[in-house]
Design an enzyme around this catalytic site. Structure first.
Site, PDB file in Angstrom:
ATOM      1  N   ASN A 111       0.675  -1.266  -0.160  1.00  0.00           N
ATOM      2  CA  ASN A 111      -0.222   0.349  -0.480  1.00  0.00           C
ATOM      3  C   ASN A 111       0.898   1.441  -0.180  1.00  0.00           C
ATOM      4  O   ASN A 111       0.303   2.377  -0.523  1.00  0.00           O
ATOM      5  CB  ASN A 111      -0.870  -0.205   0.885  1.00  0.00           C
ATOM      6  CG  ASN A 111      -1.625  -0.673   1.382  1.00  0.00           C
ATOM      7  OD1 ASN A 111      -2.869  -0.714   0.283  1.00  0.00           O
ATOM      8  ND2 ASN A 111      -2.480  -1.951   1.535  1.00  0.00           N
ATOM      9  N   HIS A 129      -8.142  -1.529   6.301  1.00  0.00           N
ATOM     10  CA  HIS A 129      -8.379  -3.219   6.775  1.00  0.00           C
ATOM     11  C   HIS A 129      -8.806  -3.533   5.815  1.00  0.00           C
ATOM     12  O   HIS A 129      -9.713  -3.561   5.158  1.00  0.00           O
ATOM     13  CB  HIS A 129      -9.190  -2.379   7.927  1.00  0.00           C
ATOM     14  CG  HIS A 129      -9.702  -3.720   9.326  1.00  0.00           C
ATOM     15  ND1 HIS A 129      -8.292  -4.788   9.983  1.00  0.00           N
ATOM     16  CD2 HIS A 129     -10.546  -4.466   9.106  1.00  0.00           C
ATOM     17  CE1 HIS A 129      -8.454  -5.668  10.099  1.00  0.00           C
ATOM     18  NE2 HIS A 129     -10.094  -6.432   9.907  1.00  0.00           N
TER      19      HIS A 129
END
Ligand code: GAR
Length: 188
Positions: free
Chosen positions: A14, A109
């Site tokens: 990410n 998440h």
């Protein structure tokens, strides 16, 4: 140019997606610092390759969470960071950082929150036999994976291979994180 901080503890896919989106001008921002709590994590090498400054610390060498968070706040303040993006930062954010950067910390998440909080969310979901998986991005508060949801994206999966869910999910994570950061920066 807007200043972001990315916090990560592991592989850093990410982080790489965000840093590359900045470099390509997809995000009108730069990653001013990558903060990592795991000396030796792969994300540190990724940051070096991309020329992103890092602050790497070992929580065990500080007397308390407040002590290392004070140091982090000093660095973020000096860089004029507007938004902190937690990207696989496997540590609960404490009061010092939450107060200093209230309303400016987001997390990604790998589940449709509020289901399957904490570590191993995908493995928990597979064990539960869920048929619709997803990714959530939320504001960070003092609760584990607990703040208000900003964005979610779901995908169907009928199998039972956590690795496959991770693969599908991570592609979605990278797209959704960049879209969401862009939206939040535009709203400010
Ligand atoms: C991501 O899948 C992220 O959703 C998850 O850690 C992974 C980090 O991957 N975060 C959590 O589970 C937070 N509770 P990356 O290091 O490749 O970006």
């Amino acid at each position: 140019m807007r200043n972001l901080a990315v916090f990560a503890s592991g592989t850093g896919t990410n982080f790489v997606a965000i840093a590359k989106a900045c470099a390509a001008g997809v995000l009108d921002a730069r990653v001013a610092v990558m903060v990592c709590d795991k000396p030796g994590a792969a994300v540190i090498d990724r940051a070096k390759e991309l020329g992103v400054e890092t602050f790497v610390f070992d929580p065990h060498s500080y007397a308390s969470k407040a002590d290392y968070e004070k140091e982090i706040v000093k660095i973020l303040d000096a860089k004029g960071v507007e938004l902190i993006c937690l990207a696989g930062y496997m540590r609960i954010v404490g009061d010092v950082l939450l107060k200093a950067y209230e309303g400016k910390i987001i997390n990604i998440h790998p589940s449709l929150l509020p289901a399957f909080k904490g570590a191993h969310a995908v493995e928990q979901a597979v064990a539960y036999g869920v048929k619709v998986y997803g990714i959530s991005i939320h504001w960070v508060n003092a609760d584990l994976d607990g703040g208000k949801i900003i964005a979610q994206r779901a995908f169907p999966y009928e199998g039972s291979d956590p690795e496959e869910v991770h693969r599908i999910g991570q592609k979605i994570e990278h797209e959704l994180y960049i879209e969401t950061i862009n939206k939040l920066l535009c709203e400010r």
